[in-house]
Design an enzyme around this catalytic site. Structure first.
Site, PDB file in Angstrom:
ATOM      1  N   ARG A  16      10.390   7.505  -2.702  1.00 17.38           N
ATOM      2  CA  ARG A  16      11.817   7.591  -3.143  1.00 17.38           C
ATOM      3  C   ARG A  16      11.578   7.490  -4.631  1.00 17.38           C
ATOM      4  O   ARG A  16      12.400   7.413  -5.237  1.00 17.38           O
ATOM      5  CB  ARG A  16      12.831   7.452  -2.572  1.00 17.38           C
ATOM      6  CG  ARG A  16      13.232   7.844  -0.986  1.00 17.38           C
ATOM      7  CD  ARG A  16      13.904   7.552   0.053  1.00 17.38           C
ATOM      8  NE  ARG A  16      14.045   6.499   0.651  1.00 17.38           N
ATOM      9  CZ  ARG A  16      14.487   5.285   1.605  1.00 17.38           C
ATOM     10  NH1 ARG A  16      14.796   5.212   0.720  1.00 17.38           N
ATOM     11  NH2 ARG A  16      13.460   4.858   1.838  1.00 17.38           N
ATOM     12  N   GLY A  57       1.930   3.203   8.228  1.00 16.88           N
ATOM     13  CA  GLY A  57       2.544   1.665   8.701  1.00 16.88           C
ATOM     14  C   GLY A  57       1.823   0.952   8.004  1.00 16.88           C
ATOM     15  O   GLY A  57       1.561   0.347   8.156  1.00 16.88           O
ATOM     16  N   ALA A 106       1.068  -1.403  -0.078  1.00 15.75           N
ATOM     17  CA  ALA A 106      -0.130   0.279  -0.271  1.00 15.75           C
ATOM     18  C   ALA A 106       0.661   1.330  -0.375  1.00 15.75           C
ATOM     19  O   ALA A 106       0.356   2.186  -0.146  1.00 15.75           O
ATOM     20  CB  ALA A 106      -0.760  -0.133   1.711  1.00 15.75           C
ATOM     21  N   ASN A 136       1.755  -4.534 -44.355  1.00 11.85           N
ATOM     22  CA  ASN A 136       0.275  -5.009 -43.091  1.00 11.85           C
ATOM     23  C   ASN A 136      -0.856  -4.196 -43.118  1.00 11.85           C
ATOM     24  O   ASN A 136      -1.410  -4.925 -42.780  1.00 11.85           O
ATOM     25  CB  ASN A 136       1.192  -5.889 -42.323  1.00 11.85           C
ATOM     26  CG  ASN A 136       1.996  -5.391 -41.508  1.00 11.85           C
ATOM     27  OD1 ASN A 136       2.180  -4.009 -41.844  1.00 11.85           O
ATOM     28  ND2 ASN A 136       1.532  -5.468 -39.797  1.00 11.85           N
TER      29      ASN A 136
HETATM   30  C1  UD1 Z   1      10.520  -2.486   6.799  1.00 16.94           C
HETATM   31  C2  UD1 Z   1      11.085  -2.240   7.901  1.00 16.94           C
HETATM   32  C3  UD1 Z   1      12.211  -2.581   8.583  1.00 16.94           C
HETATM   33  C4  UD1 Z   1      12.821  -3.276   7.379  1.00 16.94           C
HETATM   34  C5  UD1 Z   1      12.714  -2.998   6.119  1.00 16.94           C
HETATM   35  C6  UD1 Z   1      12.984  -3.996   4.680  1.00 16.94           C
HETATM   36  C7  UD1 Z   1       8.700  -1.352   9.708  1.00 16.94           C
HETATM   37  C8  UD1 Z   1       8.637  -0.380   9.527  1.00 16.94           C
HETATM   38  N1  UD1 Z   1      10.014  -1.170   8.845  1.00 16.94           N
HETATM   39  O1  UD1 Z   1      11.105  -0.433   6.308  1.00 16.94           O
HETATM   40  O2  UD1 Z   1      12.296  -2.838   9.740  1.00 16.94           O
HETATM   41  O3  UD1 Z   1      14.658  -3.659   7.415  1.00 16.94           O
HETATM   42  O4  UD1 Z   1      11.120  -2.770   5.790  1.00 16.94           O
HETATM   43  O5  UD1 Z   1      12.737  -3.356   4.075  1.00 16.94           O
HETATM   44  O6  UD1 Z   1       7.992  -2.418   8.309  1.00 16.94           O
HETATM   45  N2  UD1 Z   1       3.571  -0.008   3.691  1.00 16.94           N
HETATM   46  C9  UD1 Z   1       2.302  -0.281   3.753  1.00 16.94           C
HETATM   47  N3  UD1 Z   1       1.251   0.645   4.164  1.00 16.94           N
HETATM   48  C10 UD1 Z   1       2.374   1.465   4.764  1.00 16.94           C
HETATM   49  C11 UD1 Z   1       2.702   1.793   4.816  1.00 16.94           C
HETATM   50  C12 UD1 Z   1       4.538   0.790   4.593  1.00 16.94           C
HETATM   51  O7  UD1 Z   1       1.667  -1.824   2.815  1.00 16.94           O
HETATM   52  O8  UD1 Z   1       1.320   2.284   5.965  1.00 16.94           O
HETATM   53  C13 UD1 Z   1       4.843  -1.362   2.426  1.00 16.94           C
HETATM   54  C14 UD1 Z   1       5.134  -1.081   1.558  1.00 16.94           C
HETATM   55  O9  UD1 Z   1       3.797  -1.006   0.404  1.00 16.94           O
HETATM   56  C15 UD1 Z   1       6.264  -1.639   1.501  1.00 16.94           C
HETATM   57  C16 UD1 Z   1       6.505  -2.682   3.650  1.00 16.94           C
HETATM   58  O10 UD1 Z   1       5.228  -1.987   3.659  1.00 16.94           O
HETATM   59  O11 UD1 Z   1       6.071  -2.406   0.724  1.00 16.94           O
HETATM   60  C17 UD1 Z   1       7.458  -1.487   3.620  1.00 16.94           C
HETATM   61  O12 UD1 Z   1       7.712  -0.280   3.768  1.00 16.94           O
HETATM   62  P1  UD1 Z   1       8.717   0.685   3.299  1.00 16.94           P
HETATM   63  O13 UD1 Z   1       7.887   1.924   3.817  1.00 16.94           O
HETATM   64  O14 UD1 Z   1       9.130   0.071   2.553  1.00 16.94           O
HETATM   65  O15 UD1 Z   1       9.700  -0.089   5.156  1.00 16.94           O
HETATM   66  P2  UD1 Z   1      10.979   0.317   5.119  1.00 16.94           P
HETATM   67  O16 UD1 Z   1      11.837   1.597   5.659  1.00 16.94           O
HETATM   68  O17 UD1 Z   1      11.355   0.007   4.191  1.00 16.94           O
END
Ligand code: UD1
Ligand code: CA
Length: 450
Positions: free
Chosen positions: A16, A78, A11, A370
């Site tokens: 970035r 989150g 979601a 064609n």
């Molecule tokens: C997350 C982890 C981190 C880990 C890293 C690995 C958390 C808090 N942190 O960080 O510990 O090292 O992944 O790649 O989980 N997403 C949602 N809804 C939201 C927020 C995020 O669906 O509200 C999904 C994103 O689309 C993504 C995943 O959750 O696929 C992870 O979210 P992202 O923001 O990329 O977390 P990281 O900062 O990478």
């Protein structure tokens, strides 16, 4: 192995990436990230997959179709909050649930199997997939207690210098005992630097509640690389690409120069085929045994049989099916066409929307016309025909068995089997024309001088 469920978190906006497209739909090694994630879970044996969608959710829902169940996270608060949206879909399930982000496409299905297996064997409430990185960057840090057991995951932004020095990090992939997960999720708070509900906090909560938490460490940390930017998209793309090359080489395909070869995950290649440098094989392409492809060849969503010779500089486009021993040579484009056994299209041709039989020779510069500006039409060339160089075949048109087309013809009508089709102006030679022109120019020049 007991059946398990998969929850994919997709979601997030992926800020970035600076994109209009939801992150999970960005392609890596020829497939959207979400497809890699879903395929890996299915291959590992997931009984059902729930995808949490939000940002760009309509596009994602349409893309996943009936391959998974979508649940909405209307506000992106989150990863923990995202997982909460799956609660209704998980209620009543007593087995294991693998929760994974949609942005870790290099993960192998065998790793998911190992995670689920060790989770069950250890009787854990949660098992975290971790990796050890030389540069742990912004990943969440895995904090272990004095016995070496996982105690917590601390996000980089919330970590002290001391904790930031830890090189074991969270891949974001976990296996939970479903009832334990459902019990802890409602207790999450957003009391952290980002004001988000972190799924990672569930780990510490379980530990606090005396539940056992395990960890599986990746042997190859490249599997756990997440994609948050275009740069990481390219990096993980390269990981997948080199893995694909390795698999193909292990199966008996020669790749002369893996560094300049691009082969999508979905491509199949038979034994003893040689892939020359600067070759790009995309989508659902299938190549038979003993073919020679390249250099500088691009094939997309096409199939070829055994013993074909393609290139250099050929472009084989979607919907094309080449039988065995077909030759497609330099600067030839073939689109949405079938080509029969042993047929040769050696140089400088466009073959589009055509059905060619076997044993045909297509002369240099032959073009199928064609498209009439509104519609596409088919060209049919039957077995054993000979198409003279630089011919135009204006579709719809048929060239019969073993017919000949005279060089330079523009063929608009069907040519019966065994006939010679010739359609060009007859040549005239004007004897003495050069001398006559010279004289007439001289006469003109002397008139102007006077
Ligand atoms: C997350 C982890 C981190 C880990 C890293 C690995 C958390 C808090 N942190 O960080 O510990 O090292 O992944 O790649 O989980 N997403 C949602 N809804 C939201 C927020 C995020 O669906 O509200 C999904 C994103 O689309 C993504 C995943 O959750 O696929 C992870 O979210 P992202 O923001 O990329 O977390 P990281 O900062 O990478
Ligand atoms: Ca991420």
């Amino acid at each position: 192995m007991q059946p398990f469920l998969g929850v994919l978190l997709a979601a997030g906006q992926g800020k970035r990436m600076k994109s209009q497209i939801p992150k999970a739909l960005h392609q890596v090694a020829g497939e959207p990230m979400i497809d890699h994630a879903m395929n890996n879970l299915l291959k590992a044996g997931a009984a059902r997959i729930i995808v949490v969608v939000g940002h760009g959710g309509d596009q994602l829902v349409e893309h996943i179709g009936d391959r998974a169940e979508a649940v909405w996270q209307r506000e992106q608060l989150g990863s923990g909050h995202a997982t909460m949206q799956a609660i209704p879909a998980l209620e009543g399930f007593h087995g294991a649930v693998v929760v994974a982000p949609a942005d870790v496409p290099a993960l192998r299905s065998s790793t998911i199997e190992r995670l689920v297996h060790q989770h069950a064997a250890g009787g854990y409430a949660a098992t975290v997939l971790t990796m050890v990185l030389d540069d742990p960057a912004h990943y969440g840090r895995v904090v272990r207690n004095s016995h070496g057991d996982v105690a917590a995951i601390v996000e980089y932004r919330d970590a002290s210098e001391h904790i930031r020095a830890i090189r074991e990090v969270n891949t974001g992939v976990y296996c939970f005992n479903c009832p334990d997960l459902l019990k802890e999720l409602p207790g999450l708070t957003n009391d952290n630097d980002q004001g988000e509900y972190y799924l990672t906090d569930v780990i510490e909560m379980l530990v606090r509640h005396g539940r056992p938490v395990g960890a599986v460490v990746l042997d190859d940390p490249a599997e756990g690389l997440g994609i948050n930017s275009r740069e990481e998209l390219a990096q993980v793309g390269q990981v997948l690409r080199f893995r694909k090359h390795r698999d193909l080489m292990q199966d008996g395909v020669t790749i002369v120069d893996p560094a300049t070869t691009y082969i999508d995950m979905g491509v199949e290649i038979g034994r003893d085929t040689v892939i020359e440098p600067f070759t790009v094989l995309c989508g659902r392409t299938v190549i038979g045994r003993g073919c020679h492809v390249g250099p500088y060849v691009c094939v997309r969503d096409a199939a070829m049989g055994d013993g074909c010779v393609i290139g250099p500089f050929s472009y084989i486009r979607p919907g094309t099916r080449l039988a065995d021993k077909v030759k497609v040579g330099d600067f030839v484009e073939v689109k949405n066409s079938t080509v029969g056994q042993g047929t040769k299209i050696p140089h400088l041709s466009y073959v589009g929307d055509a059905d060619l039989g076997s044993g045909i020779n297509v002369g240099a510069g032959t073009i199928t016309c064609n498209y009439d500006g509104e519609r596409k039409h088919r060209t049919i060339i039957e077995d054993g025909a000979f198409i003279g160089a630089n011919s135009n075949l204006v579709a719809p048109v048929r060239v019969g068995r073993e017919a000949y087309i005279a060089t330079g013809s523009t063929i608009t009508d069907h040519v019966p089997a065994g006939a010679l089709g010739i359609a060009r102006a007859r040549q005239q030679n004007k004897e003495g024309w050069v001398e006559r022109r010279k004289q007439s120019r001289q006469t003109q020049a002397s008139r102007e001088d006077n």
